[in-house]
Enzyme design. Structure first.
Site, mmCIF file in Angstrom:
data_model
loop_
_atom_site.group_PDB
_atom_site.id
_atom_site.type_symbol
_atom_site.label_atom_id
_atom_site.label_comp_id
_atom_site.label_asym_id
_atom_site.label_seq_id
_atom_site.Cartn_x
_atom_site.Cartn_y
_atom_site.Cartn_z
ATOM 1 N N ARG A 174 7.705 6.505 -2.284
ATOM 2 C CA ARG A 174 7.359 5.542 -1.239
ATOM 3 C C ARG A 174 8.386 4.414 -1.233
ATOM 4 O O ARG A 174 8.835 3.976 -2.281
ATOM 5 C CB ARG A 174 5.960 5.009 -1.528
ATOM 6 C CG ARG A 174 5.484 3.947 -0.572
ATOM 7 C CD ARG A 174 3.979 3.878 -0.536
ATOM 8 N NE ARG A 174 3.404 3.236 -1.706
ATOM 9 C CZ ARG A 174 2.087 3.057 -1.876
ATOM 10 N NH1 ARG A 174 1.233 3.481 -0.967
ATOM 11 N NH2 ARG A 174 1.629 2.458 -2.940
ATOM 12 N N ASP B 215 -6.462 10.651 -13.673
ATOM 13 C CA ASP B 215 -5.418 11.446 -14.326
ATOM 14 C C ASP B 215 -4.007 10.986 -13.953
ATOM 15 O O ASP B 215 -3.027 11.552 -14.417
ATOM 16 C CB ASP B 215 -5.600 12.933 -13.989
ATOM 17 C CG ASP B 215 -5.544 13.200 -12.490
ATOM 18 O OD1 ASP B 215 -5.272 12.255 -11.720
ATOM 19 O OD2 ASP B 215 -5.771 14.362 -12.092
ATOM 20 N N ARG C 70 0.723 -7.506 -3.065
ATOM 21 C CA ARG C 70 -0.537 -7.338 -2.334
ATOM 22 C C ARG C 70 -1.343 -8.626 -2.412
ATOM 23 O O ARG C 70 -1.122 -9.438 -3.324
ATOM 24 C CB ARG C 70 -1.372 -6.222 -2.967
ATOM 25 C CG ARG C 70 -0.635 -4.919 -3.147
ATOM 26 C CD ARG C 70 -1.192 -4.117 -4.332
ATOM 27 N NE ARG C 70 -0.337 -2.979 -4.642
ATOM 28 C CZ ARG C 70 -0.539 -1.745 -4.196
ATOM 29 N NH1 ARG C 70 -1.593 -1.475 -3.470
ATOM 30 N NH2 ARG C 70 0.294 -0.778 -4.492
ATOM 31 N N ASP D 115 -6.529 -5.033 -2.182
ATOM 32 C CA ASP D 115 -5.381 -4.434 -2.876
ATOM 33 C C ASP D 115 -4.565 -3.565 -1.933
ATOM 34 O O ASP D 115 -3.431 -3.187 -2.253
ATOM 35 C CB ASP D 115 -5.848 -3.595 -4.078
ATOM 36 C CG ASP D 115 -6.909 -2.577 -3.691
ATOM 37 O OD1 ASP D 115 -7.956 -2.987 -3.168
ATOM 38 O OD2 ASP D 115 -6.683 -1.374 -3.896
ATOM 39 N N ASN D 116 -5.115 -3.242 -0.773
ATOM 40 C CA ASN D 116 -4.386 -2.438 0.205
ATOM 41 C C ASN D 116 -3.875 -3.285 1.362
ATOM 42 O O ASN D 116 -3.624 -2.775 2.445
ATOM 43 C CB ASN D 116 -5.274 -1.307 0.732
ATOM 44 C CG ASN D 116 -5.578 -0.282 -0.342
ATOM 45 O OD1 ASN D 116 -4.832 -0.153 -1.305
ATOM 46 N ND2 ASN D 116 -6.668 0.447 -0.182
ATOM 47 N N GLY E 1 -4.517 -2.199 -10.436
ATOM 48 C CA GLY E 1 -3.167 -1.929 -10.957
ATOM 49 C C GLY E 1 -2.723 -0.523 -10.604
ATOM 50 O O GLY E 1 -3.528 0.308 -10.176
ATOM 51 N N ASP F 109 -0.875 2.256 2.016
ATOM 52 C CA ASP F 109 -1.935 3.082 1.470
ATOM 53 C C ASP F 109 -2.648 3.908 2.525
ATOM 54 O O ASP F 109 -3.660 3.499 3.096
ATOM 55 C CB ASP F 109 -2.940 2.231 0.685
ATOM 56 C CG ASP F 109 -3.287 2.940 -0.596
ATOM 57 O OD1 ASP F 109 -3.432 4.167 -0.544
ATOM 58 O OD2 ASP F 109 -3.400 2.282 -1.645
ATOM 59 N N GLY G 217 -2.440 2.821 -11.017
ATOM 60 C CA GLY G 217 -3.063 3.803 -11.901
ATOM 61 C C GLY G 217 -2.403 5.162 -11.791
ATOM 62 O O GLY G 217 -2.612 6.049 -12.622
ATOM 63 N N ARG G 218 -1.632 5.342 -10.734
ATOM 64 C CA ARG G 218 -0.921 6.624 -10.602
ATOM 65 C C ARG G 218 0.406 6.414 -9.869
ATOM 66 O O ARG G 218 0.925 7.319 -9.227
ATOM 67 C CB ARG G 218 -1.767 7.631 -9.827
ATOM 68 C CG ARG G 218 -2.180 7.150 -8.453
ATOM 69 C CD ARG G 218 -2.650 8.296 -7.616
ATOM 70 N NE ARG G 218 -3.223 7.802 -6.379
ATOM 71 C CZ ARG G 218 -3.507 8.567 -5.368
ATOM 72 N NH1 ARG G 218 -3.291 9.846 -5.440
ATOM 73 N NH2 ARG G 218 -4.030 8.048 -4.287
HETATM 74 P P1 AMP Z 1 -6.219 3.674 -3.718
HETATM 75 O O1 AMP Z 1 -7.533 4.241 -3.320
HETATM 76 O O2 AMP Z 1 -5.072 4.651 -3.648
HETATM 77 O O3 AMP Z 1 -5.912 2.375 -3.061
HETATM 78 O O4 AMP Z 1 -6.352 3.362 -5.283
HETATM 79 C C1 AMP Z 1 -7.253 2.427 -5.804
HETATM 80 C C2 AMP Z 1 -7.033 2.316 -7.282
HETATM 81 O O5 AMP Z 1 -7.316 3.541 -7.939
HETATM 82 C C3 AMP Z 1 -5.604 1.956 -7.684
HETATM 83 O O6 AMP Z 1 -5.661 1.140 -8.830
HETATM 84 C C4 AMP Z 1 -5.028 3.302 -8.006
HETATM 85 O O7 AMP Z 1 -3.913 3.215 -8.867
HETATM 86 C C5 AMP Z 1 -6.201 3.996 -8.677
HETATM 87 N N1 AMP Z 1 -6.110 5.456 -8.589
HETATM 88 C C6 AMP Z 1 -6.232 6.249 -7.500
HETATM 89 N N2 AMP Z 1 -6.105 7.543 -7.815
HETATM 90 C C7 AMP Z 1 -5.898 7.606 -9.147
HETATM 91 C C8 AMP Z 1 -5.683 8.677 -10.092
HETATM 92 N N3 AMP Z 1 -5.672 9.951 -9.709
HETATM 93 N N4 AMP Z 1 -5.499 8.334 -11.376
HETATM 94 C C9 AMP Z 1 -5.516 7.060 -11.790
HETATM 95 N N5 AMP Z 1 -5.710 6.017 -10.956
HETATM 96 C C10 AMP Z 1 -5.890 6.278 -9.643
HETATM 97 MG MG MG Z 2 -4.342 1.239 -2.938
#
Ligand code: AMP
Ligand code: MG
Length: 490
Positions: A180, A129, A187, A257-258, A94, A267, A96-97
């Site tokens: 973005r 965070d 996805r 998810d990407n 989901g 991503d 997360g940021r």
């Molecule tokens: P990503 O590596 O950007 O594809 O992210 C993978 C997952 O980690 C996704 O659910 C993101 O929302 C979560 N995520 C990445 N960085 C953070 C962060 N700093 N805080 C909270 N969730 C994160």
């Molecule tokens: Mg991602």
């Protein structure tokens, strides 16, 4: 100024079709307030294409919006729920940021997601965070815009703002938010999430929504429509991955998810462009076993598509075994479709516009020699395009000289003028790619010295990669150190 007036001036024109889906798909929440936003880079041409007013958005009020401190009228911010296979392991994820502000309807009637990345914690943040830092957000801006200019389907970058916060990573780094822009953020992992935790009815709602949004050519009443959806996604991914391979793009983290349903690249974490040609090329420091190496990307895409197909089985046919057969039949087309796109693209890179049986061998022989002599991938084709074959070990070898003669004979059999095949090659062989050392140099100047001129110049030369302009020559220089590593910049 009233909110409505400000909205009109900025050009926001939101719809929120995703937020009208059932509750299971998202959580509504507003971005965290940030102390002192400042615009670092803004994409004028993209803003204009979206019907947005760059002047208003770059003003003080506009930057408050790009930082999430002001919600433009019509936006309904949500964090989207999704799951995914990360390095082969299924997990709940989901946004997360990230937060989806809404869908901007452009003056020509197109629909684009407007999403903030780095706008604070959400219920999906797990231990994180919810924040992002300047370097990785600028990196996504540079590479996604370079991909777009290379004619590769991709999410785009509208702006990067700093927030005035210091965010703890390996050290304290400037906090930042990327805006973005995407055809959507659907996805493979969105389908996996609903398949795992939703009802069949919710799955059908998601699939119908996807068809309407990305495959309007599929008849909504067709009983075969979910198989057609699978087929559509397979077609787009086969094309996308071929385009990556043809320019030497290594995504680095092809988790489900990407992978988008729209067929856009999404991503830009640990991605990078390959310098010397090698199928085993990996940049990401977390990809210890080379799962997402350059040469593995087509088979990983097929693996991901198989996860997608699994989610659709209950919709494809009530008889589970029949659904598997039907889905399997579509999936088995992926490699052929991919290979056809790749072969056509490779022919074009060599100036070939017709087909001969022996072309594949000609191409494979070249690639094998490139690997053997550690030739730079982009510069080999660039050298062919500008007919300046010197400097590289590959070009001085006797086996290459033999190959070169075969290639010239093949070109001559086309009975095309030299200028026509040179034009073809120039259209597909980039003179410049976002080379890692150049991207790093731009990020270092930006983050450490607040000097954005290096990045602007890089963005400028990357904006027309097929121009072969004099200013691009210095950007073709290969790095002295090829052991480049990327990190998942969270
Ligand atoms: P990503 O590596 O950007 O594809 O992210 C993978 C997952 O980690 C996704 O659910 C993101 O929302 C979560 N995520 C990445 N960085 C953070 C962060 N700093 N805080 C909270 N969730 C994160
Ligand atoms: Mg991602």
């Amino acid at each position: 100024m009233s909110n409505e007036n400000r909205n009109k001036k900025a050009g926001w024109n939101f719809d929120n079709s995703y937020a009208r889906l059932p509750d299971i798909f998202f959580v509504s929440l507003i971005p965290e307030h940030v102390p002192s936003p400042k615009c670092i880079i803004f994409n004028h041409s993209l803003a204009e294409a979206l019907g947005l007013n760059p002047e208003v958005l770059e003003s003080k009020d506009g930057v408050e919006v790009l930082a999430g401190n002001q919600i433009p009228e019509g936006a309904l911010p949500i964090a989207q729920a999704y799951a995914g296979h990360q390095f082969g392991h299924f997990t709940m994820l989901g946004d997360g940021r990230a937060l989806l502000l809404g869908e901007q309807i452009t003056p020509s009637g197109e629909r684009f997601d407007i999403q903030f990345k780095g706008s604070g914690k959400t219920p999906f943040s797990r231990g994180g965070d919810g924040k992002a830092v300047l370097g990785p957000m600028l990196r996504e801006y540079i590479i996604s815009e370079a991909m777009h200019a290379l004619d590769i389907p991709t999410t785009r970058s509208l702006a990067v703002v700093t927030t005035g916060e210091s965010i703890l990573r390996e050290s304290y780094l400037p906090g930042a938010i990327l805006t973005r822009v995407a055809a959507s953020h659907l996805r493979v992992g969105t389908f996996q999430y609903v398949s795992q935790w939703g009802t069949n009815e919710e799955l059908r709602i998601l699939a119908d929504y996807t068809i309407q949004r990305h495959f309007p050519e599929i008849d909504a009443a067709d009983s075969n429509r979910y198989l057609m959806l699978l087929k559509g996604v397979i077609g787009r991914q086969a094309m996308l991955i071929a385009k990556w391979q043809l320019v030497g793009f290594v995504h680095g983290v092809m988790n489900t998810d990407n992978m988008t349903i729209s067929g856009e690249t999404i991503d830009y974490g640990p991605c990078a462009f390959m310098d010397t040609y090698n199928l085993k090329t990996v940049f990401s420091s977390i990809d210890l076993h080379g799962r997402y190496a350059y040469g593995n990307q087509p088979s990983i895409a097929q693996w991901n598509i198989t996860r997608f197909a699994r989610t659709l089985l209950p919709l494809i046919d009530g008889d589970h075994n029949k659904a598997i057969d039907l889905a399997q039949n579509e999936i088995s087309n992926f490699s052929r479709l991919y290979h056809n796109h790749w072969l056509k693209g490779m022919r074009a890179k060599l100036g070939l516009s017709n087909e001969e049986q022996q072309d594949e061998a000609l191409i494979e022989n070249l690639l094998n020699m490139m690997q053997k002599y550690q030739a730079d991938y982009t510069n080999t084709f660039r050298a062919f395009t500008i007919e300046q074959l010197h400097e590289m070990d590959l070009f001085n070898s006797s086996e290459f000289k033999q190959w070169y003669k075969q290639w010239q004979d093949r070109l001559n059999r086309q009975k095309k003028t030299k200028s026509s095949f040179k034009q073809l090659m120039q259209r597909v062989n980039p003179a410049v790619i976002p080379r890692n050392h150049r991207v790093e140099e731009a990020l270092k100047a930006s983050v450490e010295n607040g000097d954005y001129s290096v990045m602007r110049r890089l963005l400028h030369v990357l904006s027309e990669p097929y121009a072969y302009s004099p200013e691009q020559v210095e950007y073709a220089t290969i790095p002295s150190n090829c052991s480049y590593r990327t990190f998942c910049g969270t």
